[in-house]
Design an enzyme around this catalytic site. Structure first.
Site, short mmCIF file in Angstrom:
data_model
loop_
_atom_site.label_atom_id
_atom_site.label_comp_id
_atom_site.label_asym_id
_atom_site.label_seq_id
_atom_site.Cartn_x
_atom_site.Cartn_y
_atom_site.Cartn_z
CE1 TYR A 190 94.94 -22.41 27.71
CE2 TYR A 190 96.14 -21.10 26.10
CZ TYR A 190 95.85 -21.42 27.41
OH TYR A 190 96.49 -20.76 28.43
CG HIS A 247 92.05 -20.19 25.20
ND1 HIS A 247 92.31 -19.20 24.31
CD2 HIS A 247 92.81 -19.91 26.29
CE1 HIS A 247 93.18 -18.36 24.81
NE2 HIS A 247 93.51 -18.76 26.03
#
Length: 437
Positions: A190, A247
């Site tokens: 992420y 994220h």
């Protein structure tokens, strides 16, 4: 008249209420039998696949009847365990297993302050276990109790990642050959974590923070994502549905600009562009781009979904079923979404146990506004610990037809894989500033 009377008798037209009642099967709960009550509530911890998993086992007054639920809060697993073993056990012993709604509502407010992630996960495990028991008592899979099948199987997406866009495209092609129609693409982790070895963060050179802390350069990440989409689209074609998870690791305005630039690649959805602290930015995002948005895995309280869904600020509801409180509240959110054409996309990463995946699938197969399910392919160790693990064929989860959630746990095998305490969610900018996932 004699002939008419015989015919009427044949069809039961003149039967007495007593006679009609005798021809029906009285359900067990109406026979005056003692209710099945909770005998104990306890936690089982294990980590056969790596992430910490916490399972709730509810044992009942009926010999051999028990239920399982997922209470996994992998980053703080050891905090959830006493919430289950001490507080929920004391709270639940002696109560009727049938009264799930009452159990949920009373447990939710029994701590007075509304639950955060620790207590919510404990409550989630209890709730799923009670649904598991109810399904076993009814001799039906849980999805039947939720309304039956609305589709033949549960469509899923899987994860393709790699250090370069070309490596990601290779993975996408492999998954396409396996039958997946939806694939999430990530260059590195992420925010590009782990794929920025060519950039040395200044905080490490300065000896600030821990050497093991992760690093993300936001500008590099923002430039790489469109290039990754471009290369994957050109290599893999227009038919495959591509997803991406931000994220929450960039500034909101930068996220908006990047998502706008992804429109030409037609993402199935972009996940978590903003952290829960930045919900106010969704109105601007919605006004700026037509790219579908998924959000919600970090929401603790079921009420956090109400306003964004009613205002159609995102397209997919991301619920982590052991974070939100279990099947009972997740079904309420799913039903609410139907009114606003918001679809489900339940969170299903490696730190959702197979029990949690079985609960996800039970809802997925039953609700009309299902969108997609995040999938997990379990290794042999996990399958040994959890007999009846959900399996994927041609990109679909096929739900279990066994009573309850259709999954069990081998406690002897589970004990071979003790859990730990390390949390990996520390990501920093080059100067050492914490990024909010």
């Amino acid at each position: 008249m004699l002939g008419l009377g015989s015919t009427a008798g044949l069809f039961g037209l003149f039967d007495s209420p007593k006679a009609r009642a005798e021809n029906r099967t009285t359900p067990a709960y109406a026979k005056g039998m003692a209710p099945v009550t909770i005998k104990s509530v306890r936690a089982i911890t294990t980590a056969p696949g790596g992430p910490n998993l916490v399972i709730v086992k509810v044992e009942t007054s009926e010999p051999g009847l028990y239920g399982l639920g997922c209470a996994t809060f992998t980053q703080r697993a050891l905090v959830v365990v006493p919430a289950i073993n001490v507080y929920l056990n004391e709270f639940c012993v002696g109560k009727d297993v049938d009264n799930i709604e009452d159990m949920w509502q009373s447990a939710y407010v029994s701590s007075y302050w509304r639950n955060g992630p620790d207590l919510n996960n404990a409550l989630s495990g209890l709730d799923q276990a009670l649904w598991d028991i109810k399904g076993k008592r009814a001799n039906m899979p849980v999805y039947q109790l939720l309304g039956g099948k609305a589709r033949f199987a549960v469509d899923t997406y899987t994860h393709a990642s790699g250090p370069t866009p070309e490596a990601v495209a290779d993975k996408v092609q492999q998954f396409m050959e396996m039958g997946f129609r939806h694939i999430r693409i990530q260059q590195g982790g992420y925010g590009g974590v782990g794929a920025m070895a060519d950039i040395k963060p200044d905080f490490k050179a300065a000896g600030f923070a821990r050497e093991t802390d992760d690093f993300s350069d936001q500008r590099t990440y923002l430039k790489r994502v469109p290039k990754m989409f471009d290369i994957v689209r050109k290599r893999c074609g227009e038919d495959i549905q591509l997803l991406h998870d931000m994220h929450e690791l960039t500034e909101p305005i930068d996220a908006i600009n990047m998502i706008k630039g992804l429109e030409e690649y037609r993402p199935y959805f972009i996940e978590d562009p903003f952290s829960p602290e930045n919900m106010g930015w969704f109105k601007q995002l919605r006004a700026t781009t037509s790219v579908p948005i998924a959000m919600g895995e970090l929401f603790n309280n079921v009420n956090e979904f109400k306003e964004p869904m009613a205002n159609q600020l995102f397209d997919f509801i991301r619920i982590h079923i052991s974070q939100i409180g279990g099947i009972t509240p997740a079904m309420k959110v799913a039903r609410l979404g139907e009114w606003f054409n918001v679809r489900t996309a339940w969170h299903g990463p490696g730190d959702t146990s197979p029990v949690g995946h079985a609960a996800n699938n039970s809802i997925d197969i039953a609700v009309w506004n299902f969108g997609i399910q995040e999938s997990q392919m379990f290794n042999d160790k996990v399958k040994e610990v959890f007999p009846g693990c959900p399996t994927i064929k041609n990109g679909y989860y096929h739900v279990s037809e066994s009573p309850g959630l259709g999954i069990d746990i081998n406690e002897k095998e589970a004990a071979k894989y003790p859990i730990g305490t390390k949390s990996r969610w520390t990501v920093r900018k080059s100067d050492g500033t914490i990024l909010k996932p």
